[in-house]
Scaffold this motif. Structure first.
Motif, mmCIF file in Angstrom:
data_model
loop_
_atom_site.group_PDB
_atom_site.id
_atom_site.type_symbol
_atom_site.label_atom_id
_atom_site.label_comp_id
_atom_site.label_asym_id
_atom_site.label_seq_id
_atom_site.Cartn_x
_atom_site.Cartn_y
_atom_site.Cartn_z
ATOM 1 N N ASP A 183 7.909 70.737 1.924
ATOM 2 C CA ASP A 183 8.424 71.871 1.162
ATOM 3 C C ASP A 183 8.452 73.143 2.005
ATOM 4 O OD1 ASP A 183 8.763 70.248 -1.023
ATOM 5 O OD2 ASP A 183 6.911 70.860 -2.024
ATOM 6 N N GLU A 184 7.368 73.398 2.723
ATOM 7 C CA GLU A 184 7.331 74.580 3.594
ATOM 8 C C GLU A 184 8.377 74.488 4.697
ATOM 9 O OE1 GLU A 184 3.063 75.986 4.520
ATOM 10 O OE2 GLU A 184 2.895 73.838 4.081
ATOM 11 N N LEU A 185 8.522 73.293 5.251
ATOM 12 C CA LEU A 185 9.496 73.095 6.314
ATOM 13 C C LEU A 185 10.908 73.351 5.811
ATOM 14 C CD1 LEU A 185 9.713 72.156 9.293
ATOM 15 C CD2 LEU A 185 10.146 69.856 8.404
ATOM 16 N N ASN A 186 11.217 72.866 4.623
ATOM 17 C CA ASN A 186 12.548 73.091 4.059
ATOM 18 C C ASN A 186 12.811 74.564 3.802
ATOM 19 O OD1 ASN A 186 13.396 70.414 4.092
ATOM 20 N ND2 ASN A 186 12.583 69.979 2.048
ATOM 21 N N GLN A 187 11.783 75.300 3.437
ATOM 22 C CA GLN A 187 11.959 76.743 3.252
ATOM 23 C C GLN A 187 12.352 77.406 4.565
ATOM 24 O OE1 GLN A 187 8.400 78.342 1.443
ATOM 25 N NE2 GLN A 187 8.552 77.013 -0.341
ATOM 26 N N ARG A 188 11.733 76.980 5.647
ATOM 27 C CA ARG A 188 12.079 77.545 6.955
ATOM 28 C C ARG A 188 13.499 77.166 7.363
ATOM 29 N NH1 ARG A 188 7.130 77.861 11.247
ATOM 30 N NH2 ARG A 188 6.025 79.547 10.186
ATOM 31 N N ILE A 189 13.852 75.920 7.111
ATOM 32 C CA ILE A 189 15.210 75.485 7.448
ATOM 33 C C ILE A 189 16.226 76.303 6.656
ATOM 34 C CG2 ILE A 189 16.844 73.566 7.247
ATOM 35 C CD1 ILE A 189 14.447 71.693 7.857
ATOM 36 N N HIS A 190 15.973 76.507 5.364
ATOM 37 C CA HIS A 190 16.881 77.312 4.542
ATOM 38 C C HIS A 190 16.965 78.744 5.070
ATOM 39 C CE1 HIS A 190 17.445 74.055 1.855
ATOM 40 N NE2 HIS A 190 16.310 74.166 1.191
ATOM 41 N N ALA A 191 15.842 79.278 5.531
ATOM 42 C CA ALA A 191 15.852 80.639 6.076
ATOM 43 C C ALA A 191 16.723 80.725 7.328
ATOM 44 C CB ALA A 191 14.425 81.092 6.382
ATOM 45 N N ILE A 192 16.629 79.714 8.191
ATOM 46 C CA ILE A 192 17.438 79.692 9.409
ATOM 47 C C ILE A 192 18.915 79.538 9.065
ATOM 48 C CG2 ILE A 192 17.937 78.365 11.507
ATOM 49 C CD1 ILE A 192 14.903 77.727 11.627
ATOM 50 N N VAL A 193 19.230 78.660 8.112
ATOM 51 C CA VAL A 193 20.621 78.478 7.691
ATOM 52 C C VAL A 193 21.175 79.770 7.098
ATOM 53 C CG1 VAL A 193 22.095 77.288 6.011
ATOM 54 C CG2 VAL A 193 20.455 75.985 7.378
ATOM 55 N N ASP A 194 20.384 80.462 6.289
ATOM 56 C CA ASP A 194 20.830 81.734 5.724
ATOM 57 C C ASP A 194 21.104 82.753 6.828
ATOM 58 O OD1 ASP A 194 20.645 80.730 3.166
ATOM 59 O OD2 ASP A 194 18.705 81.661 2.715
ATOM 60 N N GLU A 195 20.224 82.808 7.823
ATOM 61 C CA GLU A 195 20.437 83.725 8.943
ATOM 62 C C GLU A 195 21.682 83.339 9.747
ATOM 63 O OE1 GLU A 195 18.884 86.658 10.391
ATOM 64 O OE2 GLU A 195 18.519 86.691 8.235
ATOM 65 N N ARG A 196 21.897 82.042 9.917
ATOM 66 C CA ARG A 196 23.106 81.579 10.626
ATOM 67 C C ARG A 196 24.360 82.071 9.921
ATOM 68 N NH1 ARG A 196 23.972 75.664 9.486
ATOM 69 N NH2 ARG A 196 24.983 76.580 7.665
ATOM 70 N N ASP A 197 24.379 81.900 8.609
ATOM 71 C CA ASP A 197 25.566 82.309 7.856
ATOM 72 C C ASP A 197 25.731 83.824 7.880
ATOM 73 O OD1 ASP A 197 25.931 79.633 7.356
ATOM 74 O OD2 ASP A 197 25.118 79.705 5.307
ATOM 75 N N ARG A 198 24.610 84.544 7.817
ATOM 76 C CA ARG A 198 24.683 86.010 7.878
ATOM 77 C C ARG A 198 25.179 86.473 9.235
ATOM 78 N NH1 ARG A 198 21.518 90.577 8.928
ATOM 79 N NH2 ARG A 198 19.907 89.340 9.965
ATOM 80 N N LEU A 199 24.679 85.835 10.298
ATOM 81 C CA LEU A 199 25.107 86.179 11.650
ATOM 82 C C LEU A 199 26.591 85.880 11.836
ATOM 83 C CD1 LEU A 199 24.464 86.996 14.597
ATOM 84 C CD2 LEU A 199 23.712 84.630 14.983
ATOM 85 N N SER A 200 27.030 84.721 11.355
ATOM 86 C CA SER A 200 28.444 84.352 11.485
ATOM 87 C C SER A 200 29.337 85.345 10.753
ATOM 88 C CB SER A 200 28.666 82.941 10.925
ATOM 89 O OG SER A 200 27.923 81.981 11.630
ATOM 90 N N THR A 201 28.946 85.706 9.541
ATOM 91 C CA THR A 201 29.743 86.649 8.757
ATOM 92 C C THR A 201 29.832 88.001 9.446
ATOM 93 O OG1 THR A 201 29.172 85.551 6.677
ATOM 94 C CG2 THR A 201 29.904 87.836 6.538
ATOM 95 N N ALA A 202 28.721 88.474 9.981
ATOM 96 C CA ALA A 202 28.715 89.788 10.640
ATOM 97 C C ALA A 202 29.603 89.791 11.874
ATOM 98 C CB ALA A 202 27.283 90.160 11.016
ATOM 99 N N LEU A 203 29.565 88.713 12.666
ATOM 100 C CA LEU A 203 30.400 88.660 13.863
ATOM 101 C C LEU A 203 31.879 88.545 13.500
ATOM 102 C CD1 LEU A 203 28.261 86.409 16.231
ATOM 103 C CD2 LEU A 203 28.634 88.875 16.384
ATOM 104 N N ARG A 204 32.184 87.790 12.464
ATOM 105 C CA ARG A 204 33.585 87.686 12.035
ATOM 106 C C ARG A 204 34.112 89.036 11.567
ATOM 107 N NH1 ARG A 204 32.022 82.068 9.460
ATOM 108 N NH2 ARG A 204 32.916 80.656 11.019
ATOM 109 N N ARG A 205 33.268 89.780 10.875
ATOM 110 C CA ARG A 205 33.691 91.114 10.440
ATOM 111 C C ARG A 205 33.917 92.037 11.629
ATOM 112 N NH1 ARG A 205 29.439 91.783 5.351
ATOM 113 N NH2 ARG A 205 30.679 90.566 3.834
ATOM 114 N N GLY A 206 33.256 91.725 12.733
ATOM 115 C CA GLY A 206 33.448 92.515 13.936
ATOM 116 C C GLY A 206 34.632 92.073 14.775
ATOM 117 N N GLY A 207 35.375 91.068 14.316
ATOM 118 C CA GLY A 207 36.582 90.650 15.020
ATOM 119 C C GLY A 207 36.497 89.306 15.709
#
Length: 346
Positions: free
Chosen positions: A248-272
């Protein structure tokens, strides 16, 4: 060991940005009391532990020092005899061309599609009577793109059963379970497939070097022939068992990394930036202009951001929020008039 310099962001090796889970760390600390003892001569308990977890026979599991060690065993078994050809995407995980050459095989690189996917038609066309192994990654390293199940089975049908196919799932834990290929069913239908996984990425045990292959028993026995006596360190089994117990703890970390990945991707796309959709713990930034590539590389280096460079772009590991903010800030500052040069990989 990755050197951590104050103010630097090590985002080149797709490491988990967080340390071992507290319960895993405590289990490893307790196990250090037995560090004066040798591990098993050849691994038995660890394969049984993994097999019970994923639902297969222990005779189908071969463990090794990281996925890299397991890949070396596979190539020694199926690529070394007679210098067999090993078909792989280009780019791919650096270990494949390096280890293929190490065992005396012949790496055959096949360019990715413009969208950053493995070109299964071109890879199938490259297979001939001298081919011993084909390498596929799901998700692909470095682009993070996925294999479609129907495309994969169509590819396996096309090349036949003579050639062994490595299906590298080093980053599969970052894919939601409902979107994963049923690899055990795939192995039952295509016994020439060898699935490779690791505890280095999602599980955060890169320093312990624990990887494994899942294969038909006969193929697994050929791979295991190359295992080195006492080759798995004494903490490997402890670390794996502790990670399984902390699901359960491990899955929480994986979800956190996936959320950061999606946030990072969105921010870079907004930057062009135009990025392939990633299903792993990294993103790939295609760059078609050498001047832009140099400028971004220099800017990242100046900011202490370490990424993996390719001729067609760069791979950026998803770090913690502070590291990801640094990537976005520098990338947006650099892009300027170069936006038209950012896009397709080819």
């Amino acid at each position: 060991m990755t050197t951590l310099v104050p103010g630097s962001y090590p985002l080149a090796l797709n490491e988990n940005p967080y340390g071992p889970l507290p319960s895993v760390r405590r289990a490893l600390e307790r196990a250090l009391a037995s560090a004066n003892r040798y591990p098993e001569f050849l691994p038995d308990r660890l394969p049984r532990l993994i097999a019970a977890r994923i639902g297969c026979s222990p005779e189908q599991i071969v463990v090794g020092p990281g996925a890299t060690g397991v890949i070396l065993y596979i190539l020694q078994a199926f690529a070394a005899p007679g210098g067999a050809r090993v078909i792989m995407a280009d780019p791919t995980f650096d270990g494949y061309p390096l280890l293929t050459a190490t065992v005396g095989g012949n790496p055959v690189p096949v360019p990715l599609t413009a969208a950053g996917a493995q070109d299964l038609d071109a890879m199938a066309a490259a297979v001939d009577e001298r081919t011993g192994v084909v390498v596929l990654c799901d998700p692909h390293n470095p682009t993070g793109t996925r294999l479609h199940p129907r495309e994969l089975t169509g590819f396996l049908d096309r090349i036949g059963s003579r050639v062994n196919v490595i299906l590298d799932e080093a980053y599969i834990e970052f894919v939601t379970p409902e979107r994963r290929i049923d690899t055990l069913a795939l192995l039952a239908a295509y016994p020439n497939v060898i699935v490779v996984r690791t505890f280095s990425k999602a599980f955060g045990l890169a320093g312990l070097r624990v990887g494994y292959a899942v294969a038909a028993p006969g193929i697994a026995a050929r791979i295991a022939h190359w295992q080195v006596p006492f080759g798995m360190n004494i903490l490997a089994e402890v670390g794996v068992q502790a990670c399984y117990a902390a699901e359960d703890e491990l899955n929480q970390r994986i979800h956190a990394i996936v959320d950061e990945r999606d946030r990072l991707s969105t921010a870079l796309r907004r930057g062009g930036y135009i990025l392939p959709d990633s299903s792993a713990n990294y993103i790939f930034v295609p760059l078609n202009d050498p001047a832009l590539t140099r400028r971004i590389s220099d800017a990242f280096t100046g900011a202490g951001i370490q990424v993996k460079q390719y001729s067609t772009g760069m791979r950026v590991t998803v770090g913690d929020p502070v590291a990801n903010e640094a990537v976005v800030r520098v990338a947006r500052e650099v892009v300027g008039d170069f936006v038209p040069a950012i896009g397709q990989i080819a």
